[in-house]
Write a protein that holds these residues in place. Structure first.
Motif, short mmCIF file in Angstrom:
data_model
loop_
_atom_site.label_atom_id
_atom_site.label_comp_id
_atom_site.label_asym_id
_atom_site.label_seq_id
_atom_site.Cartn_x
_atom_site.Cartn_y
_atom_site.Cartn_z
N TYR A 109 1.36 10.68 2.22
CA TYR A 109 0.05 10.75 1.54
C TYR A 109 0.15 11.45 0.19
O TYR A 109 -0.59 11.13 -0.74
CB TYR A 109 -0.99 11.44 2.44
N ALA A 133 1.10 9.21 -2.43
CA ALA A 133 0.03 8.24 -2.72
C ALA A 133 -1.21 8.90 -3.31
O ALA A 133 -2.27 8.29 -3.37
CB ALA A 133 -0.32 7.48 -1.44
N PRO A 136 4.68 8.02 17.51
CA PRO A 136 3.49 8.12 16.67
C PRO A 136 2.81 6.76 16.54
O PRO A 136 3.34 5.74 16.99
CB PRO A 136 4.06 8.58 15.32
N GLY A 137 1.67 6.75 15.86
CA GLY A 137 0.86 5.52 15.86
C GLY A 137 0.90 4.69 14.60
O GLY A 137 0.11 3.76 14.45
N GLY A 138 1.82 4.98 13.70
CA GLY A 138 1.84 4.28 12.41
C GLY A 138 2.27 2.83 12.52
O GLY A 138 2.67 2.34 13.57
N GLY A 139 2.13 2.14 11.38
CA GLY A 139 2.56 0.75 11.29
C GLY A 139 1.54 -0.25 11.79
O GLY A 139 1.75 -1.45 11.69
N ALA A 165 -7.28 6.67 5.92
CA ALA A 165 -7.95 6.18 4.70
C ALA A 165 -6.91 5.84 3.63
O ALA A 165 -6.03 6.65 3.33
CB ALA A 165 -8.89 7.26 4.17
N GLU A 209 -1.63 -0.58 10.64
CA GLU A 209 -2.34 -1.05 9.42
C GLU A 209 -3.61 -1.78 9.84
O GLU A 209 -4.42 -1.24 10.54
CB GLU A 209 -1.41 -1.92 8.56
N LEU A 222 -5.22 1.52 9.14
CA LEU A 222 -5.28 1.80 7.71
C LEU A 222 -6.48 1.06 7.12
O LEU A 222 -6.48 -0.17 7.07
CB LEU A 222 -3.98 1.32 7.05
N LYS A 230 -8.57 11.60 16.12
CA LYS A 230 -8.01 12.59 15.20
C LYS A 230 -8.62 12.48 13.81
O LYS A 230 -8.67 11.40 13.22
CB LYS A 230 -6.49 12.35 15.12
N ASN A 242 0.59 7.00 20.15
CA ASN A 242 -0.64 7.11 19.39
C ASN A 242 -0.93 5.77 18.71
O ASN A 242 -0.05 4.90 18.66
CB ASN A 242 -0.53 8.22 18.34
N HIS A 255 -4.89 5.53 0.39
CA HIS A 255 -4.71 6.34 -0.83
C HIS A 255 -4.12 5.44 -1.91
O HIS A 255 -3.02 4.89 -1.73
CB HIS A 255 -3.76 7.51 -0.55
N TYR A 264 -7.51 13.46 10.51
CA TYR A 264 -6.22 13.85 9.90
C TYR A 264 -6.52 14.57 8.59
O TYR A 264 -6.85 13.93 7.58
CB TYR A 264 -5.41 12.57 9.69
N ILE A 305 -6.15 7.33 15.25
CA ILE A 305 -6.21 8.02 13.96
C ILE A 305 -6.55 7.01 12.87
O ILE A 305 -5.68 6.25 12.43
CB ILE A 305 -4.85 8.68 13.64
N PHE A 359 0.83 -1.22 0.00
CA PHE A 359 0.00 0.00 0.00
C PHE A 359 0.86 1.26 0.00
O PHE A 359 0.33 2.37 -0.02
CB PHE A 359 -0.91 0.02 1.25
N LYS A 394 8.50 13.38 18.61
CA LYS A 394 7.57 12.23 18.48
C LYS A 394 8.10 11.42 17.32
O LYS A 394 7.99 11.83 16.17
CB LYS A 394 6.16 12.76 18.18
O1 V47 Z 1 1.75 3.40 8.94
C1 V47 Z 1 1.11 4.51 4.16
C2 V47 Z 1 -0.12 4.89 6.33
C3 V47 Z 1 1.04 5.56 8.12
C4 V47 Z 1 -0.49 4.85 2.77
O2 V47 Z 1 0.72 9.37 15.34
C5 V47 Z 1 -0.96 5.07 4.06
O3 V47 Z 1 -0.06 11.38 15.27
C6 V47 Z 1 -3.01 5.58 3.24
O4 V47 Z 1 0.95 6.80 11.08
N1 V47 Z 1 -2.63 5.36 1.97
C7 V47 Z 1 1.99 6.64 8.58
N2 V47 Z 1 -2.21 5.44 4.30
C8 V47 Z 1 1.22 7.87 9.01
C9 V47 Z 1 0.85 7.82 10.46
C10 V47 Z 1 0.40 9.04 11.17
C11 V47 Z 1 -0.14 10.08 10.47
C12 V47 Z 1 -0.54 11.21 11.18
C13 V47 Z 1 -0.41 11.30 12.54
C14 V47 Z 1 0.12 10.24 13.23
C15 V47 Z 1 0.27 10.32 14.71
C16 V47 Z 1 0.51 9.08 12.55
O5 V47 Z 1 0.52 5.97 6.89
C17 V47 Z 1 1.55 4.19 7.83
C18 V47 Z 1 0.42 3.65 7.00
O6 V47 Z 1 -0.59 3.16 7.82
N3 V47 Z 1 0.05 4.84 4.88
N4 V47 Z 1 0.80 4.51 2.86
C19 V47 Z 1 -1.40 5.00 1.67
N5 V47 Z 1 -1.02 4.75 0.41
#
Ligand code: V47
Length: 362
Positions: A322, A325, A172-175, A250, A177, A216, A290, A212, A252, A292, A247, A70, A138
């Motif tokens: 984003y 993407a 942060p809260g990523g990863g 969506a 999915e 996804l 959030k 956070n 992309h 976003y 958070i 993704f 962060k």
């Molecule tokens: O882990 C990657 C996502 C995340 C795509 O903690 C995609 O405050 C959509 O975690 N379409 C990173 N999503 C961004 C993130 C984040 C963003 C804002 C605030 C915080 C916070 C955290 O972005 C990735 C993944 O889940 N991602 N590619 C895509 N094509």
């Protein structure tokens, strides 16, 4: 059996919704009714406040050893077109003007570079903390922490302790999915799995860090996977209590394999709003939600404030993940613009720091 009456009764009584309630809500078309329930919770927790902060994203490298289908941000090697890596010493000059303009947080996430050692990431934090001691760092998702542990042979706790020593303030809260393996194995099989992702946040919380969490959505997952994901986060929060905000992200679909396979289908506005509102209802123990704006557009994020969301992230300044993407939103918003959107929706704009201390009411 779930129905409107039993769910409404639970929401007013402050009782927890079940897995079946969550799935049932996703099956309903009456998004206004779901939103009204989410607003009961949102108003109870936050009244008419909407938070934002003055932040700046820093993505130190886009070279990544993993192949999440993704992702449009990653490059597989230093030689691929568009690949970049910033050296720690060059970053302060890149961001200095934004610090002088009032930024208070750096949001730092990047690719899992196969050749940079763990010291690179420690140096990065040290250099930024030395130059800008008042800025909150962060940094690094649980997936990056797990990668550093694999690089070094250290435990997650040892990695986190060393990063805290170098200046890490929160995560942060990523990863995250989609945790459910049925989906995760198809979109990011190499990434830390649910158990590992949660264990790292557990460790971070026990070391005193706030973190956070994200989800996804809008690709191959089903409502059942979304609700399973939310309940896994809710149960983790019962155990360790350090999640500040959820958070929903969506999907992309531009410039990535998953998007091509799905014929570049974007989520719809109704699905975005419904997912936010159901998140507010399911995640009774995570204080903030959030919207976003980079991903939703400022216009839909503004509507989301009346469907359970109480946070608009912040100024952001240099968003890449984003925009690679296909996001058509701007890469930054001024405080004036953020405050205008929040006020025009009937809420009070409140500037916060990263850990939700209130700094100013606009
Ligand atoms: O882990 C990657 C996502 C995340 C795509 O903690 C995609 O405050 C959509 O975690 N379409 C990173 N999503 C961004 C993130 C984040 C963003 C804002 C605030 C915080 C916070 C955290 O972005 C990735 C993944 O889940 N991602 N590619 C895509 N094509």
């Amino acid at each position: 059996m779930s129905d409107w009456q039993s769910i409404t009764d639970k929401v007013y009584a402050g009782e927890r919704l079940s897995y079946d309630d969550g799935v049932w809500l996703f099956e309903q078309n009456d998004v206004i009714r779901i939103g009204k329930l989410a607003q009961v919770v949102r108003r109870r927790l936050h009244g008419d406040k909407v938070y934002f902060n003055k932040n700046r994203h820093i993505n130190p490298t886009n070279v990544c050893a993993f192949h999440c289908n993704f992702c449009s941000f990653a490059r597989t090697s230093d030689n691929e077109e568009g690949a970049y890596t910033y050296m720690p010493e060059e970053i302060p000059d890149r961001v200095r003007a934004d610090v002088e303009a009032g930024v208070r947080e750096f949001h730092i996430v990047g690719g899992l570079h196969p050749k940079l050692g763990f010291e690179y990431y420690e140096d990065l934090l040290r250099v930024l903390k030395r130059e800008f001691p008042h800025i909150h760092l962060k940094a690094f998702t649980a997936v990056e922490i797990d990668f550093f542990a694999q690089l070094t042979g250290l435990s997650h706790e040892e990695v986190l302790t060393r990063l805290i020593d170098a200046g890490l303030d929160s995560m942060p809260g990523g990863g995250a999915e989609i945790f459910h393996w049925e989906v995760r194995r198809k979109i990011c099989p190499e990434k830390a799995n649910m158990e590992v992702w949660l264990a790292i946040h557990d460790t971070a919380h026990r070391l005193g860090l706030k973190t956070n969490c994200t989800m996804l959505y809008g690709h191959i997952e089903k409502p059942e996977h979304r609700v399973h994901h939310m309940i896994a986060l809710r149960e983790q929060q019962d155990r360790s209590g350090g999640f500040q905000v959820f958070i929903p992200l969506a999907f992309h679909p531009e410039e990535n394999n998953l998007g091509r396979r799905l014929h570049r289908q974007w989520t719809t506005g109704v699905d975005d709003i419904k997912t936010l509102a159901i998140s507010r209802l399911m995640l009774d123990n995570i204080p903030h939600l959030k919207a976003y704006w980079v991903m939703l557009t400022p216009e839909l994020a503004q509507v989301a404030l009346s469907f359970g969301a109480n946070d608009m992230d912040g100024t952001i300044i240099e968003e890449k993940i984003y925009h690679e993407a296909g996001a058509r939103t701007s890469q930054q918003m001024t405080v004036r613009q953020l405050a205008k959107f929040i006020r025009a929706a009937g809420y009070t704009p409140v500037e916060r720091d990263t850990v939700y201390n209130e700094l100013a009411v606009y």
